[in-house]
Design a protein around this motif. Structure first.
Motif, PDB file in Angstrom:
ATOM      1  N   LYS A 106      56.262  52.166  35.735  1.00 35.44           N
ATOM      2  CA  LYS A 106      57.045  53.390  35.597  1.00 35.44           C
ATOM      3  C   LYS A 106      58.047  53.570  36.729  1.00 35.44           C
ATOM      4  CE  LYS A 106      53.947  56.572  33.161  1.00 35.44           C
ATOM      5  NZ  LYS A 106      53.291  57.902  33.248  1.00 35.44           N
ATOM      6  N   SER A 107      57.825  52.903  37.819  1.00 39.23           N
ATOM      7  CA  SER A 107      58.643  53.203  38.986  1.00 39.23           C
ATOM      8  C   SER A 107      59.288  51.945  39.535  1.00 39.23           C
ATOM      9  CB  SER A 107      57.777  53.836  40.067  1.00 39.23           C
ATOM     10  OG  SER A 107      56.789  52.916  40.498  1.00 39.23           O
ATOM     11  N   GLY A 108      60.367  52.147  40.272  1.00 37.76           N
ATOM     12  CA  GLY A 108      60.972  51.049  40.997  1.00 37.76           C
ATOM     13  C   GLY A 108      61.765  50.091  40.132  1.00 37.76           C
ATOM     14  N   GLY A 109      62.158  49.011  40.703  1.00 37.39           N
ATOM     15  CA  GLY A 109      63.067  48.082  40.030  1.00 37.39           C
ATOM     16  C   GLY A 109      62.414  47.152  39.056  1.00 37.39           C
ATOM     17  N   SER A 110      61.113  47.158  38.967  1.00 37.61           N
ATOM     18  CA  SER A 110      60.461  46.207  38.048  1.00 37.61           C
ATOM     19  C   SER A 110      60.048  46.887  36.760  1.00 37.61           C
ATOM     20  CB  SER A 110      59.249  45.569  38.709  1.00 37.61           C
ATOM     21  OG  SER A 110      58.272  46.550  38.993  1.00 37.61           O
ATOM     22  N   ASN A 111      60.589  48.087  36.490  1.00 37.39           N
ATOM     23  CA  ASN A 111      60.103  48.797  35.313  1.00 37.39           C
ATOM     24  C   ASN A 111      60.859  48.447  34.049  1.00 37.39           C
ATOM     25  OD1 ASN A 111      62.465  49.995  35.983  1.00 37.39           O
ATOM     26  ND2 ASN A 111      61.713  52.078  35.980  1.00 37.39           N
ATOM     27  N   TYR A 112      61.682  47.428  34.113  1.00 32.66           N
ATOM     28  CA  TYR A 112      62.411  47.051  32.923  1.00 32.66           C
ATOM     29  C   TYR A 112      61.890  45.765  32.328  1.00 32.66           C
ATOM     30  CZ  TYR A 112      65.404  50.570  34.944  1.00 32.66           C
ATOM     31  OH  TYR A 112      65.865  51.722  35.490  1.00 32.66           O
ATOM     32  N   LYS A 113      60.682  45.365  32.695  1.00 31.63           N
ATOM     33  CA  LYS A 113      60.119  44.183  32.086  1.00 31.63           C
ATOM     34  C   LYS A 113      58.727  44.513  31.575  1.00 31.63           C
ATOM     35  CE  LYS A 113      57.619  42.102  35.942  1.00 31.63           C
ATOM     36  NZ  LYS A 113      57.401  40.850  36.696  1.00 31.63           N
ATOM     37  N   LEU A 114      58.314  43.744  30.574  1.00 31.00           N
ATOM     38  CA  LEU A 114      56.965  43.862  30.039  1.00 31.00           C
ATOM     39  C   LEU A 114      56.107  42.724  30.577  1.00 31.00           C
ATOM     40  CD1 LEU A 114      57.828  44.637  26.309  1.00 31.00           C
ATOM     41  CD2 LEU A 114      56.725  46.201  27.906  1.00 31.00           C
ATOM     42  N   THR A 115      54.897  43.077  31.020  1.00 29.47           N
ATOM     43  CA  THR A 115      53.912  42.067  31.383  1.00 29.47           C
ATOM     44  C   THR A 115      52.883  42.033  30.267  1.00 29.47           C
ATOM     45  OG1 THR A 115      54.226  42.454  33.742  1.00 29.47           O
ATOM     46  CG2 THR A 115      52.190  41.354  33.076  1.00 29.47           C
ATOM     47  N   PHE A 116      52.724  40.877  29.649  1.00 27.40           N
ATOM     48  CA  PHE A 116      51.876  40.743  28.470  1.00 27.40           C
ATOM     49  C   PHE A 116      50.522  40.137  28.789  1.00 27.40           C
ATOM     50  CE2 PHE A 116      54.568  41.712  24.852  1.00 27.40           C
ATOM     51  CZ  PHE A 116      55.854  41.590  25.354  1.00 27.40           C
ATOM     52  N   GLY A 117      49.534  40.502  27.966  1.00 29.13           N
ATOM     53  CA  GLY A 117      48.283  39.772  27.939  1.00 29.13           C
ATOM     54  C   GLY A 117      48.467  38.477  27.157  1.00 29.13           C
ATOM     55  N   LYS A 118      47.411  37.668  27.123  1.00 31.46           N
ATOM     56  CA  LYS A 118      47.485  36.361  26.473  1.00 31.46           C
ATOM     57  C   LYS A 118      47.425  36.452  24.952  1.00 31.46           C
ATOM     58  CE  LYS A 118      47.287  33.547  30.131  1.00 31.46           C
ATOM     59  NZ  LYS A 118      48.239  32.484  30.454  1.00 31.46           N
ATOM     60  N   GLY A 119      47.099  37.603  24.440  1.00 29.44           N
ATOM     61  CA  GLY A 119      47.070  37.795  22.998  1.00 29.44           C
ATOM     62  C   GLY A 119      45.679  37.665  22.397  1.00 29.44           C
ATOM     63  N   THR A 120      45.474  38.365  21.284  1.00 27.85           N
ATOM     64  CA  THR A 120      44.234  38.278  20.508  1.00 27.85           C
ATOM     65  C   THR A 120      44.601  37.948  19.071  1.00 27.85           C
ATOM     66  OG1 THR A 120      43.048  39.897  21.865  1.00 27.85           O
ATOM     67  CG2 THR A 120      42.212  39.508  19.643  1.00 27.85           C
ATOM     68  N   LEU A 121      44.071  36.856  18.579  1.00 28.55           N
ATOM     69  CA  LEU A 121      44.324  36.480  17.193  1.00 28.55           C
ATOM     70  C   LEU A 121      43.306  37.172  16.298  1.00 28.55           C
ATOM     71  CD1 LEU A 121      45.863  34.814  15.118  1.00 28.55           C
ATOM     72  CD2 LEU A 121      44.232  32.947  15.513  1.00 28.55           C
ATOM     73  N   LEU A 122      43.803  38.102  15.488  1.00 25.89           N
ATOM     74  CA  LEU A 122      42.946  38.812  14.536  1.00 25.89           C
ATOM     75  C   LEU A 122      43.027  38.100  13.195  1.00 25.89           C
ATOM     76  CD1 LEU A 122      41.215  41.254  13.638  1.00 25.89           C
ATOM     77  CD2 LEU A 122      43.354  42.455  13.131  1.00 25.89           C
ATOM     78  N   THR A 123      41.882  37.667  12.705  1.00 23.65           N
ATOM     79  CA  THR A 123      41.823  37.014  11.396  1.00 23.65           C
ATOM     80  C   THR A 123      40.959  37.865  10.479  1.00 23.65           C
ATOM     81  OG1 THR A 123      41.996  34.850  12.432  1.00 23.65           O
ATOM     82  CG2 THR A 123      41.247  34.913  10.147  1.00 23.65           C
ATOM     83  N   VAL A 124      41.564  38.336   9.384  1.00 24.23           N
ATOM     84  CA  VAL A 124      40.843  39.166   8.426  1.00 24.23           C
ATOM     85  C   VAL A 124      40.486  38.303   7.224  1.00 24.23           C
ATOM     86  CG1 VAL A 124      40.889  41.241   7.013  1.00 24.23           C
ATOM     87  CG2 VAL A 124      42.102  41.186   9.206  1.00 24.23           C
ATOM     88  N   ASN A 125      39.203  38.185   6.978  1.00 25.72           N
ATOM     89  CA  ASN A 125      38.710  37.354   5.876  1.00 25.72           C
ATOM     90  C   ASN A 125      38.303  38.199   4.676  1.00 25.72           C
ATOM     91  OD1 ASN A 125      38.707  34.719   7.331  1.00 25.72           O
ATOM     92  ND2 ASN A 125      37.225  35.783   8.630  1.00 25.72           N
ATOM     93  N   PRO A 126      38.503  37.656   3.451  1.00 26.86           N
ATOM     94  CA  PRO A 126      38.141  38.424   2.248  1.00 26.86           C
ATOM     95  C   PRO A 126      36.631  38.513   2.067  1.00 26.86           C
ATOM     96  CG  PRO A 126      38.960  36.258   1.664  1.00 26.86           C
ATOM     97  CD  PRO A 126      39.151  36.386   3.144  1.00 26.86           C
TER      98      PRO A 126
END
Lengths: 116, 113
Positions: free
Chosen positions: A96-116
């Protein structure tokens, strides 16, 4: 600096079951929080975001997330999933503050698989 | 209105070559960010431009550079390509304020052989 940890790399569920995708973050400053979804061969689409106010945030496609400041968590939930929810989900933060607030830091991701 | 467009969508280059990727933001958006996505490292921030000025830069070597034009279109350049530069490069645009939603393009898939 911030970091984001998505606790599960893969989550398999059956159609119409509830799901929770977990996200924890670390930051020395206040942050904004986001969840994005990525379908195969596509870019990222915003599901929801937390800027301030109510800690329960509702997004598109029936998803919601709750910000917990004491636990530094922002878990994503859906009460009943569909086959079409199969995708990779990313949690992200921005400063929210300072000069680094214009970038997103991401997690590694979660693959959601929905099975029938 | 039209979304973020990236060209080309796919690219194959040889190690040692250089490459230029292009991004056209949503009309009215003044901020353009670039991200690299790989299976091993995930999504990593490269740099962000706002009104032709670089406001923020990630931890990438100087071989990665970018620029933004007066119409907000942006290009990124990678010189002396390495095999490890193979990735999906995503561009995102926003109005440029804090907490603004970033709208992502479909990406450019770069393969270095």
């Amino acid at each position: 600096a911030q970091s984001v940890t998505q606790l599960d790399s893969q989550v398999p569920v059956f159609e119409e079951a509830p799901v929770e995708l977990r996200c924890n973050y670390s930051s020395s400053v206040s942050v904004y929080l986001f969840w994005y979804v990525q379908y195969p061969n596509q870019g990222l689409q915003l599901l929801l975001k937390y800027l301030s106010g109510s800690t329960l945030v509702k997004g598109i496609n029936g998803f919601e997330a709750e910000f917990n400041k004491s636990q530094t968590s922002f878990h994503l939930r859906k009460p009943s999933v569909h086959i079409s929810d199969t995708a990779e989900y990313f949690c992200a933060v921005s400063d929210k503050s300072g000069g680094s607030n214009y970038k997103l830091t991401f997690g590694k991701g979660t693959l959601l698989t929905v099975n029938p | 209105k039209a979304g973020v467009t990236q060209t080309p969508r796919y690219l194959i280059k040889t190690r040692g070559q250089q490459v230029t990727l292009s991004c056209s933001p949503i009309s009215g958006h003044r901020s353009v960010s670039w991200y690299q996505q790989t299976p091993g490292q995930g999504l990593q921030f490269l740099f962000e431009y706002f009104s032709e000025t670089q406001r923020n830069k990630g931890n990438f070597p100087g071989r990665f550079s970018g620029r933004q034009f007066s119409n907000s279109r942006s290009e990124m350049n990678v010189s002396t390509l390495e095999l490890g530069d193979s990735a999906l490069y995503l561009c995102a645009s926003s109005w440029g304020g804090t907490g603004d939603e970033q709208y992502f393009g479909p990406g450019t898939r770069l393969t270095v052989t």
